[in-house]
Design a protein around this motif. Structure first.
Motif, mmCIF file in Angstrom:
data_model
loop_
_atom_site.group_PDB
_atom_site.id
_atom_site.type_symbol
_atom_site.label_atom_id
_atom_site.label_comp_id
_atom_site.label_asym_id
_atom_site.label_seq_id
_atom_site.Cartn_x
_atom_site.Cartn_y
_atom_site.Cartn_z
ATOM 1 N N GLU A 1 0.832 -1.189 0.000
ATOM 2 C CA GLU A 1 0.000 0.000 0.000
ATOM 3 C C GLU A 1 0.875 1.250 0.000
ATOM 4 N N PHE B 1 -3.369 10.857 -3.930
ATOM 5 C CA PHE B 1 -2.942 10.072 -2.765
ATOM 6 C C PHE B 1 -2.661 10.990 -1.585
ATOM 7 N N GLN C 1 -5.887 12.372 -0.205
ATOM 8 C CA GLN C 1 -6.742 11.393 0.442
ATOM 9 C C GLN C 1 -6.149 10.858 1.744
ATOM 10 N N PHE C 2 -4.804 10.719 1.790
ATOM 11 C CA PHE C 2 -4.191 10.049 2.933
ATOM 12 C C PHE C 2 -3.248 10.942 3.745
ATOM 13 N N PRO D 1 -3.156 -3.187 -2.679
ATOM 14 C CA PRO D 1 -3.101 -3.266 -1.216
ATOM 15 C C PRO D 1 -1.868 -4.049 -0.767
ATOM 16 N N GLY E 1 -7.323 -3.729 6.139
ATOM 17 C CA GLY E 1 -7.515 -2.284 6.072
ATOM 18 C C GLY E 1 -6.977 -1.673 4.786
ATOM 19 N N THR E 2 -5.900 -2.238 4.248
ATOM 20 C CA THR E 2 -5.322 -1.683 3.025
ATOM 21 C C THR E 2 -6.212 -1.948 1.817
ATOM 22 N N THR F 1 -9.529 -1.846 1.832
ATOM 23 C CA THR F 1 -10.533 -0.785 1.879
ATOM 24 C C THR F 1 -9.969 0.508 1.323
ATOM 25 N N ARG F 2 -8.787 0.883 1.774
ATOM 26 C CA ARG F 2 -8.190 2.149 1.321
ATOM 27 C C ARG F 2 -7.813 2.096 -0.164
ATOM 28 N N ASP G 1 -11.068 2.577 -2.194
ATOM 29 C CA ASP G 1 -11.507 3.978 -2.149
ATOM 30 C C ASP G 1 -10.614 4.860 -3.016
ATOM 31 N N TYR G 2 -9.317 4.588 -2.981
ATOM 32 C CA TYR G 2 -8.354 5.352 -3.778
ATOM 33 C C TYR G 2 -8.584 5.120 -5.269
#
Length: 487
Positions: free
Chosen positions: A174, A416, A419-420, A452, A467-468, A470-471, A474-475
């Motif tokens: 990720e 990126f 978003q993060f 991910p 969790g990665t 999901t991110r 979304d990304y």
């Protein structure tokens, strides 16, 4: 299918992943997963077709108001590496992967998980089926046989795709945006050899070298893990010098692109030296445990007495063989001078199969420099040529040259960070990706790979961080929503 995994977020993606993992999909045996994907497309009213080589292409029109955006092709491979633990009873040709949740990770019971590249495939399925998403025109390219030959990428014809941007979903950390990769070539060694009867007065044993982590022969070659074939040969070479060992068979490794985790050999020693031989093996096990205490601490060697084989290798062939494998290069050969921490050139002594007068060694060389790739392939073949073996170099594929000024890369870096709240890592990798090959059929494609976090691919310890995923998803949706208009 595991309901707990299917209830993870995003539910549609994990449900598609579980459905995909219920379908056997070894490399070169993708018929069932191809049918599964075509049925999926039919069920959801998605335009889909199969090309001449076997790849599947699906197309989804732009959402309302996004028709003027550039066309994006999402790309993943549908085959998976099939590795299992020795004590796991599993048939990859008929059974689905049994996944489970372990804390923050999804893993499989004793086998590879197939997150490489199944998460990418499931992601593409989810994007295609969700009519609520905002995006320009999308194409999805599902390639076959990536893991054992890049067959789908090599066979992809020009004219089938309209995209100007390719997003490969096969990167395994990720936050990394990959814009380059190594090329590779297979080197295969074969020979026949003479055998002779085992003399009287010998005892025979089966040596089992196990417990190594193995892993991806590109992405994890720099971690210094043990290669079961090299360690077994080291044991045999030293034992031969001390105890006059006679070898009847060796079997190590299972896949060309996986660092071998296990090796087995049937050997014979004079009965009056059997106790000393077993003590010597125990001492070698202790040496290996010490040398690999950080990288591979669980290495072990078991010794089991077996019935004497009828025949063993001739002394001449055995001497040549053990010397050739001892001399065969393995591991990292050179680090990149251009990108800090990147392996430039490596080689993996993947499989050694010797039995009943037949001898085969399978290896894989990788490099971001084509001339270096060819040179290390010649070095791997050289010791075997000296003993008269047939050496074949085949399946060569190009690397993917980085393009730091890529327009889609700049857009993805900006998204990126927005978003993060941190910068993405832009890099090249030593593993092989299909982008370089696809780029030859579609010159001018603007390409980036991301995904991910997946740990220990190509081994039964493979796992994906929940969790990665999901991110990552979304990304991806943010990227598709922000694709620039056609130039």
């Amino acid at each position: 299918m595991n309901q707990d995994v299917m209830n993870l977020e995003p539910k549609a993606l994990w449900t598609n992943f579980e459905a995909l993992n219920a379908v056997p999909r070894p490399s070169k045996k993708e018929e069932k997963v191809i049918a599964f994907l075509l049925d999926f497309a039919k069920e959801h009213g998605i335009e889909a077709f199969q090309d001449k080589i076997g790849n599947i292409i699906m197309k989804k029109p732009a959402s309302a108001g996004m028709e003027n955006r550039q066309t994006v092709v999402l790309q993943s491979h549908i085959d998976m590496v099939c590795q299992k633990n020795a004590d796991t009873d599993f048939d990859f040709d008929t059974q689905g992967i049994q996944s489970f949740i372990d804390g923050e990770w999804v893993k499989a019971k004793g086998t590879t998980l197939g997150a490489d590249n199944g998460i990418g495939v499931a992601t593409m399925m989810t994007v295609l089926a969700d009519k609520s998403l905002v995006h320009g025109p999308i194409e999805c390219l599902y390639t076959i046989d990536e893991e054992t030959g890049m067959t789908g990428a090599f066979g992809l014809e020009s004219g089938l795709l309209d995209a100007t941007i390719l997003l490969n979903l096969d990167t395994e950390d990720e936050g990394e945006l990959t814009i380059g990769c190594a090329g590779g070539v297979d080197t295969t060694v074969t020979a026949t050899y003479d055998q002779e009867e085992l003399p009287a007065g010998y005892k025979s044993f089966r040596l089992s070298l196990r417990g190594l982590k193995g892993g991806h022969s590109g992405g994890e070659i720099h971690l210094g893990r043990g290669n079961a074939n090299k360690l077994m040969n080291r044991l045999l070479w030293l034992t031969n010098k001390t105890y006059g060992l006679l070898v009847s068979e060796i079997e190590g490794g299972s896949l060309r692109n996986a660092i071998p985790r296990e090796s087995f050999a049937v050997v014979s020693v004079l009965a009056n030296k059997a106790a000393d031989f077993k003590q010597h093996v125990a001492e070698m096990e202790a040496i290996f445990k010490s040398e690999y205490s950080k990288a591979d601490p669980l290495v072990e060697i078991a010794v089991e007495e077996v019935n004497n084989p009828a025949q063993v290798m001739t002394a001449k062939f055995q001497e040549q063989l053990l010397n050739a494998i001892q001399a065969c290069p393995n591991g990292v050969i050179r680090m990149s001078n251009d990108i800090e921490g990147l392996v430039e050139t490596s080689t993996n002594l993947a499989q050694v199969n010797i039995k009943d007068g037949q001898f085969e060694v399978l290896t894989l060389q990788r490099s971001s420099v084509d001339t270096a790739k060819d040179d290390i392939a010649r070095s791997v073949g050289a010791p075997f040529r000296l003993m008269g073996c047939k050496v074949v170099h085949e399946g060569s594929y190009p690397g993917w040259a980085p393009n730091p000024s890529s327009a889609v890369l700049k857009e993805m870096e900006s998204l990126f960070e927005k978003q993060f709240g941190r910068a993405a890592v832009v890099n090249a990798v030593h593993a092989g990706l299909e982008c370089g090959i696809i780029g030859e059929a579609y010159p001018g494609l603007d390409m980036v790979s991301f995904g991910p976090t997946i740990k220990n691919p190509h081994s039964p310890d493979e796992m994906v961080e929940i969790g990665t995923v999901t991110r990552f998803y979304d990304y991806l949706l943010a990227i598709l929503k922000d694709i620039p208009v056609k130039g």
